[in-house]
Every structure is written in structure tokens, then in C-alpha cells.
Design a protein around this motif. Structure first.
Motif, PDB file in Angstrom:
ATOM      1  N   GLN A  56       4.604  13.268  -6.374  1.00 11.69           N
ATOM      2  CA  GLN A  56       4.224  14.223  -7.056  1.00 11.69           C
ATOM      3  C   GLN A  56       3.479  15.383  -6.309  1.00 11.69           C
ATOM      4  OE1 GLN A  56       1.063  12.686  -9.782  1.00 11.69           O
ATOM      5  NE2 GLN A  56       0.862  14.431 -10.889  1.00 11.69           N
ATOM      6  N   ALA A  57       2.746  15.220  -5.298  1.00 11.34           N
ATOM      7  CA  ALA A  57       2.371  16.292  -4.454  1.00 11.34           C
ATOM      8  C   ALA A  57       3.393  17.007  -3.709  1.00 11.34           C
ATOM      9  CB  ALA A  57       1.276  15.889  -3.405  1.00 11.34           C
ATOM     10  N   GLN A  58       4.560  16.505  -3.883  1.00 13.26           N
ATOM     11  CA  GLN A  58       5.787  17.132  -2.951  1.00 13.26           C
ATOM     12  C   GLN A  58       5.655  17.482  -1.505  1.00 13.26           C
ATOM     13  OE1 GLN A  58       6.860  20.640  -5.416  1.00 13.26           O
ATOM     14  NE2 GLN A  58       7.656  19.409  -6.810  1.00 13.26           N
ATOM     15  N   ASP A  59       4.778  16.317  -0.759  1.00 15.88           N
ATOM     16  CA  ASP A  59       4.232  16.399   0.544  1.00 15.88           C
ATOM     17  C   ASP A  59       5.354  15.863   1.509  1.00 15.88           C
ATOM     18  OD1 ASP A  59       3.092  15.986   3.201  1.00 15.88           O
ATOM     19  OD2 ASP A  59       1.231  15.992   2.222  1.00 15.88           O
ATOM     20  N   GLU A  60       6.185  16.753   1.933  1.00 15.90           N
ATOM     21  CA  GLU A  60       7.429  16.363   2.603  1.00 15.90           C
ATOM     22  C   GLU A  60       7.030  15.511   3.952  1.00 15.90           C
ATOM     23  OE1 GLU A  60      10.479  16.095   1.736  1.00 15.90           O
ATOM     24  OE2 GLU A  60       9.685  16.986  -0.413  1.00 15.90           O
ATOM     25  N   GLY A 111       0.828  -1.047   0.008  1.00 20.11           N
ATOM     26  CA  GLY A 111      -0.064  -0.192  -0.022  1.00 20.11           C
ATOM     27  C   GLY A 111       0.846   1.265  -0.020  1.00 20.11           C
ATOM     28  N   LEU A 112       1.895   1.360   0.884  1.00 24.53           N
ATOM     29  CA  LEU A 112       2.927   2.388   0.876  1.00 24.53           C
ATOM     30  C   LEU A 112       3.414   2.741  -0.514  1.00 24.53           C
ATOM     31  CD1 LEU A 112       4.645   1.896   4.325  1.00 24.53           C
ATOM     32  CD2 LEU A 112       2.634   3.557   3.595  1.00 24.53           C
ATOM     33  N   PRO A 145       4.449   7.253  -5.337  1.00 29.21           N
ATOM     34  CA  PRO A 145       4.564   8.323  -6.434  1.00 29.21           C
ATOM     35  C   PRO A 145       3.571   9.329  -6.460  1.00 29.21           C
ATOM     36  CG  PRO A 145       4.151   5.831  -7.240  1.00 29.21           C
ATOM     37  CD  PRO A 145       3.875   5.870  -5.749  1.00 29.21           C
ATOM     38  N   TYR A 146       2.305   9.110  -5.617  1.00 29.95           N
ATOM     39  CA  TYR A 146       1.407  10.469  -5.335  1.00 29.95           C
ATOM     40  C   TYR A 146       2.232  11.374  -4.467  1.00 29.95           C
ATOM     41  CZ  TYR A 146      -1.650   7.526  -7.727  1.00 29.95           C
ATOM     42  OH  TYR A 146      -2.433   6.810  -8.852  1.00 29.95           O
ATOM     43  N   ALA A 147       2.487  10.780  -3.256  1.00 35.06           N
ATOM     44  CA  ALA A 147       3.268  11.707  -2.089  1.00 35.06           C
ATOM     45  C   ALA A 147       4.221  12.630  -3.043  1.00 35.06           C
ATOM     46  CB  ALA A 147       3.734  10.899  -1.236  1.00 35.06           C
TER      47      ALA A 147
END
Length: 133
Positions: A66-70, A56-57, A62-64
Motif C-alpha cells: 500500500q505504501a509502494q515502498d520498493e 510477521g513478514l 500488505p502495508y508495504a
């Protein structure tokens, strides 16, 4: 008119059952090498559960990115690191790995966590555990 087809279906089903029986028998023999079979099976269930979380991780990574959510990236990598460390320690004390898992499937202590999340070939033990279960 369907006897030949029925025979093929029965042969296919029997082959599946025999393959499962063979895997279960070899796994039972492997588990018998542990101190307590119940503990071995319980521990393995935890490893399988963690494999599901790890996959799941992998899907979220890839979404994290792309969102650049550190913060999310840190959280994902932190949980993944815990799982990788659990897998590295899990089979110590056993003469061999469980059937269906090879030494090359196991993550190495020097593997980069992010690389393991982005490249399934870096830690294939996750999929092996899920397939085995």
C-alpha cells in the motif's frame, strides 16, 4: 453438585494431555531418525523461529504494498526467500517429514515469494511449525 462438571473438566484436560503426549512421542520417534537428536531439535527450533518471522513478514506485506515502498518490499521478499529456501532444504535426508507437517505444506522451489507472502495456502508450513511448537 459440581461433580459432573468436574468430571467433564478432568476428562477434557486428560484428553489434552494425552494428545500432547501422543504428538511428543511421535515427534521423538521422528527425531530419533536423525544423526543427532540434539541437532535435530536445535534445527527444528530454528525453523520454528523463522516461521514466526515469516508470519510477521506476511503481516507487513500488505502495508508495504500500500505504501509502494520498493526498498521495504525488496527487503521483505529477500528475507522471505531465504526462509523459504531454508524450509526447502531443511528435511532433506529424512525419510519423512515431522509429525504434523505434510509434503503439501512445504513451499515449492518454483513458488513466487510474493505469492507465498500474500497467500497463506502457498506455504502453510509456517503455521504448521508454529502450531507444532
Amino acid at each position: 453438585g459440581f461433580e459432573a462438571l468436574n468430571e467433564k473438566i478432568v476428562a477434557f484436560r486428560m484428553a489434552s494431555v494425552e494428545e500432547f503426549d501422543s504428538m511428543f512421542t511421535s515427534f521423538t520417534k521422528w527425531a530419533a531418525g536423525g544423526d543427532n537428536q540434539d541437532d535435530v531439535f536445535e534445527g527444528l527450533m530454528e525453523l520454528v523461529s523463522k516461521a514466526g518471522i515469516f508470519v510477521g513478514l506476511r503481516c507487513l506485506m500488505p502495508y508495504a504494498l500500500q505504501a509502494q515502498d520498493e526498498q521495504l518490499l525488496q527487503d521483505i521478499e529477500g528475507l522471505a526467500r531465504e526462509i523459504l529456501e531454508l524450509w526447502q532444504e531443511a528435511f532433506k535426508g529424512f525419510d519423512q517429514l515431522p509429525p504434523g507437517i505434510r509434503a503439501s505444506d512445504m513451499p515449492s522451489a518454483w513458488e513466487n515469494v510474493r505469492d507465498c507472502l500474500l497467500d497463506e495456502a502457498k506455504a502453510p508450513v509456517a503455521m504448521r511449525l508454529l502450531q507444532m511448537s
